[in-house]
Design an enzyme around this catalytic site. Structure first.
Site: not given
Ligand code: GLU
Length: 480
Positions: A244-246
């Site tokens: 994910s963007k994390r």
């Protein structure tokens, strides 16, 4: 046997992310390896979330990666009437039925079951309505959706990645084909289009595996042969959580903007789930096509590691000819006023390509390469403090710089071997080690303490620029 036909079917509700790009790549590899056809279909039926800008980004990203398609892009939205027609046919044939249950009622029943910790599937209330009554209610304007009548039994399919997979139909609800506004659902549109486009193999992400039995039932109900399926493994971040963007950028374009080479990106994506035999890692797209085989695609999750991507970018940079790298950094050199694409004077072109060749073995991204080459091209040398402290010290510095300048000025042939002989000779005459001239030479022309072999560097920079930079340091030292 008929020709293999695969498709990539992104929804333009966002940019092309790495998972989607990996799906596109595996479709491409399979099509090219098998001499088949690669179809691109844009699934733009979610009008609220689909945008032309996203479609453009998806196509641009695919072009950047070199994943050229043979047919399309087809727009799924153009087939909505056809999809609706298919649902009405199923209705006529008794393979689907109208459901007049208000959505709130369904929601209430689902909620009630969930409050008791139970799952819920549609209880077929409307299946008992006779066809005549159903028609009357529809004609009277009672809102309805159309549900597929899931037959008894079970569905088994042989997935090319996951092997044999079975689902019992009593775990499946009578899923919706047409919503109450008449719009077709994803299951209906995707199957209708795959049938219409003659798709023989569906290669897509793991997240669609639970949709597959429903879609197989639909193929059969529509009188079509289901395709063969291959569901690609999930992509995880280095912490083994779903990517994910994390974990950093997930849009493919972000990597282009960071200056990762496209050939490295595509190589990296190819190894997310696929293991080419023989421990091969660094591969071109053509080499991947040659080696691709679903027997090398595993079902366990793949890890997206940006450090590895950077490493691969460096490896690809090293293998890419300078003539191909130059166009990729021209803009960045131009912004520094050091190069214009019109700058096609053969001697200058050869020099800048020699600089790229020296630098590319040490860099991983295009901005790093451009920064390095800019240092070679610019006569305005900015001396780093650390380099000055280490190599521009000592009472005899001025004398050493003069000896260096004279030695270089006397070189008839501006080539590494002759430059080296001249500089080493001058050091000997002065009674100092060659390093005492070589280090200041590097600082004079590049302003830094480390670089590739100095004589290759001087040769690439050229006589005129080298002399200008050395003279500037001689003058600055005399003034100090
Ligand atoms: N449009 C779907 C998606 O982007 C793909 C559907 C499919 O491959 O069957 O997830």
């Amino acid at each position: 046997m008929s020709k293999l036909r695969v498709r990539f079917a992104p929804s333009p509700t966002g940019y092309l992310h790495v998972g989607g790009a990996r799906t596109a790549l595996f479709n491409y590899l399979y099509a090219r390896k098998s001499g088949g056809v690669f179809v691109l279909r844009i699934e733009d039926t979610d009008k609220e979330r689909s945008t032309d800008e996203n479609t453009k980004q998806i196509l641009d990203s695919m072009r950047w990666l070199g994943l050229d398609w043979d047919e399309g892009p087809h727009l799924q939205s153009e087939g909505l009437d056809r999809h609706r027609g298919a649902a009405l046919r199923l209705l006529d044939e008794g393979k689907a039925y109208r459901c007049f249950c208000p959505p709130e009622l369904i929601e209430r029943k689902r909620q009630l079951a969930s409050d008791h910790g139970d799952g819920w599937k549609y209880d077929r209330t409307c299946l008992s309505i006779s066809p005549e009554r159903s028609l009357e209610m529809a004609a009277a304007g009672v809102p309805f959706c159309v549900r597929f009548l899931v037959p008894d039994g079970e569905t088994t399919f042989q997935d090319m990645v996951h092997g044999r997979t079975t689902l019992k139909h009593d775990e499946m609800e009578d899923f919706v084909l047409l919503r109450s506004d008449g719009s077709p659902t994803y299951h209906l549109s995707v199957v209708c289009d795959d049938v219409q486009m003659g798709i023989t193999h569906v290669v897509r992400g793991d997240d669609h595996i639970s949709n597959t039995p429903k879609q197989i039932l639909l193929y059969k109900a529509l009188g079509a042969e289901p395709p063969i399926f291959a569901h690609l493994p999930l992509i995880l971040g280095p912490d083994k959580k779903r990517l994910s963007k994390r974990h950093g950028a997930t849009a493919v374009m972000a990597y282009e903007q960071q200056g990762i080479l496209a050939s490295a990106m595509v190589n990296f994506l190819g190894l997310l789930g696929w293991n080419p035999k023989g421990d091969r890692e660094i591969m071109t797209l053509a080499e991947m096509v040659e080696a691709f085989d679903f027997s090398g695609v595993g079902s366990s999750a793949a890890v997206f590691d940006t450090e590895k991507l950077l490493w691969m970018s460096g490896k690809h940079m090293e293998r890419t000819p300078a003539a191909e790298l130059l166009p990729l950094i021209e803009e960045q050199l131009g912004a520094r006023g050091l190069w214009t694409p019109q700058d096609r004077d053969p001697a200058r072109l050869a020099r800048v390509q020699a600089m790229i060749d020296l630098s590319k073995v040490r860099q991983r991204t295009l901005p790093d390469l451009a920064r390095d080459v800019a240092r070679y091209l610019s006569d305005d040398v900015e001396i780093e403090e650390d380099a000055r402290r280490k190599h521009l010290a000592g009472d005899d510095l001025a004398a050493r710089l003069l000896a260096l300048r004279d030695a270089l000025a006397g070189c008839a042939d501006w080539a590494p071997a002759e430059l080296e002989t001249a500089v080493r000779g001058a050091a000997e005459k002065l009674g100092v080690s060659a390093a005492k001239l070589i280090h200041p030479a590097r600082v004079a022309v590049l302003g830094v303490a480390v670089s590739p072999g100095i004589f290759e560097v001087l040769a690439a920079i050229g006589r005129e620029s080298t002399m200008k930079r050395v003279e500037a340091l001689v003058a600055a030292t005399a003034r100090a």
